[in-house]
Design an enzyme around this catalytic site. Sequence first.
Site, PDB file in Angstrom:
ATOM      1  N   ASP A  67       0.883  -1.158   0.000  1.00  0.00           N
ATOM      2  CA  ASP A  67       0.000   0.000   0.000  1.00  0.00           C
ATOM      3  C   ASP A  67       0.929   1.218   0.000  1.00  0.00           C
ATOM      4  OD1 ASP A  67      -1.497   2.207   0.651  1.00  0.00           O
ATOM      5  OD2 ASP A  67      -2.438   1.325   2.430  1.00  0.00           O
ATOM      6  N   VAL A  68       0.912   2.003  -1.091  1.00  0.00           N
ATOM      7  CA  VAL A  68       1.910   3.076  -1.244  1.00  0.00           C
ATOM      8  C   VAL A  68       1.748   4.208  -0.239  1.00  0.00           C
ATOM      9  CG1 VAL A  68       2.368   2.681  -3.696  1.00  0.00           C
ATOM     10  CG2 VAL A  68       0.529   4.253  -3.021  1.00  0.00           C
ATOM     11  N   ASN A 101       3.645   4.701 -10.129  1.00  0.00           N
ATOM     12  CA  ASN A 101       2.484   4.592 -11.012  1.00  0.00           C
ATOM     13  C   ASN A 101       1.150   4.554 -10.266  1.00  0.00           C
ATOM     14  OD1 ASN A 101       0.830   3.668 -13.413  1.00  0.00           O
ATOM     15  ND2 ASN A 101       0.764   1.833 -12.138  1.00  0.00           N
ATOM     16  N   TYR A 154      -9.205  16.132  -8.763  1.00  0.00           N
ATOM     17  CA  TYR A 154      -8.233  15.340  -9.528  1.00  0.00           C
ATOM     18  C   TYR A 154      -7.095  16.237 -10.046  1.00  0.00           C
ATOM     19  CZ  TYR A 154      -6.607  11.659 -12.717  1.00  0.00           C
ATOM     20  OH  TYR A 154      -5.856  10.703 -13.365  1.00  0.00           O
ATOM     21  N   LYS A 177      -3.214  15.686  -9.253  1.00  0.00           N
ATOM     22  CA  LYS A 177      -2.301  15.301 -10.331  1.00  0.00           C
ATOM     23  C   LYS A 177      -1.311  16.413 -10.687  1.00  0.00           C
ATOM     24  CE  LYS A 177      -2.806  10.971 -11.197  1.00  0.00           C
ATOM     25  NZ  LYS A 177      -1.646  10.088 -10.903  1.00  0.00           N
TER      26      LYS A 177
END
Lengths: 270, 208
Positions: A63-64, A90, A155, A159
């Site tokens: 789990d990043v 990623n 988002y 991002k």
Amino acid sequence: MTQLADKVILVTGGTSGLGRATVIALAAAGATVVFTGRSEAGAAETLRRLRGSGLQANYFPQDVTNEAGWQEVVAKIIDEHGTCHGLINNAGVSRLQPVDRLTADDVEFLLRVNVEGMFLGIKHTMNVIAAAGGGAIINISALNALRGSPNATAYCLAKAGTTHLARAAALEGAAGKVRVNAVHPGVLFEEGDKPSPGAIALFGAKGAQRFVDHHIETTPLHRLGHPQDIGRAIVFLVSDAAKHVSGVSLVVDGGRMAGEFVHHGVASQG
Amino acid sequence: MGCSVGEACKTTFLGEGARVYATSAGGDSDHLSDTGWGNLLRQCLEELPRVDTFICCAPRIGAGKPIVETSLHEFRDILYGSALSSWLGQKHAIMAMREHGEGGTIVHITSVLARSVANAAAARCAAEAGILMSAKAAALECAKHEDNILVHTLLAGPIEGDATDALPQGAQRVAPTEIAAAAVFLASDAASYMTGTELAVDRGFLSR
């Protein structure tokens, strides 16, 4: 291919879609690939496809957003392979909703995976990669890091953070020859030139086909984008062919970001 | 607000004849929740008839450390204190403006770090770039909604007189009053055909 021979590369979110294609592309270019993710079934499918091409890779669950997990994964890589030359950050998530329907919890979730997760990846691999004599880190971002669109306030927030974090890290990694770049994929289609099962479930067979047709018509290169297109760009950025490339945003979208495009008389609607 | 830019905005908008409700979000955990921002807007609307303009100053704090030396806690404090808080402010301002139905203008005040980078400022870079692009998304979403709400971002150089403000190499300091003047312009009718704008107040730094 031996473009990445002797390189040890870590890919997060290698258990589906773009991450899976990246794992396969890196392995095909000769790299020793370690990939992580949260889905055992997804990992099995990535490994199955690798075997189908006569390739292999190591999988660890991760789990990043968990810092101890990052330390564990990096320690395992050093243990098994002795070194690490690259990280493909990623793993990412999206939530597209009108601003009044999004909550603090949604935004926190997006920031946690797309920005904090990548921060932790950079934090725990940068010195290791520098010790290997240098290498590359790639943050997988999105077109919404470069332009706004309705329903994307959260988002875009996350991002753009993904991308600018890469650029800030490029400055800090330079002394150790750690290059850090961002990749911005356009819309990706899994199934050749056909609509995906997901799109058919969502829009119906005709609607999904119209979406595919419209996408081809309005893409300057007149084709659909596939995860493999991004995988090839990632192989380039990780390889020594890109040894003078750091702090950039590489858009891989068939030319759509270049602007309004009309093909066969159909106007792009973005 | 509690910052020199916020103070300068308050003074300048008052001087232009605006009615101003000024508040500080720093140090208050409430600015990271929907409830907190909802309450803040309600308090504001007890004193003012409506909100036409929302000026959102992103905090100019940074860990001041390279990524490899920054704790998750330090990184998160900056990311949430800046990006999440500004996003929530933007959301609740949009909802308040839609309620009175006369549109309005939101101006995010960030720094040149939204477009450039500096050493030991990664969390601020990520947060401010996020605010800039979220503002553009909000601008497009509001335009589509035809609610006459305009959303802008000011990218200011490092602030004059603020020694703690991160200084990208080659950037010159900017007086808070210069930033406030640009905010007044964006909030005025003179800018009614502009939205999603990023306006640099940086003596040309970002044009290099």
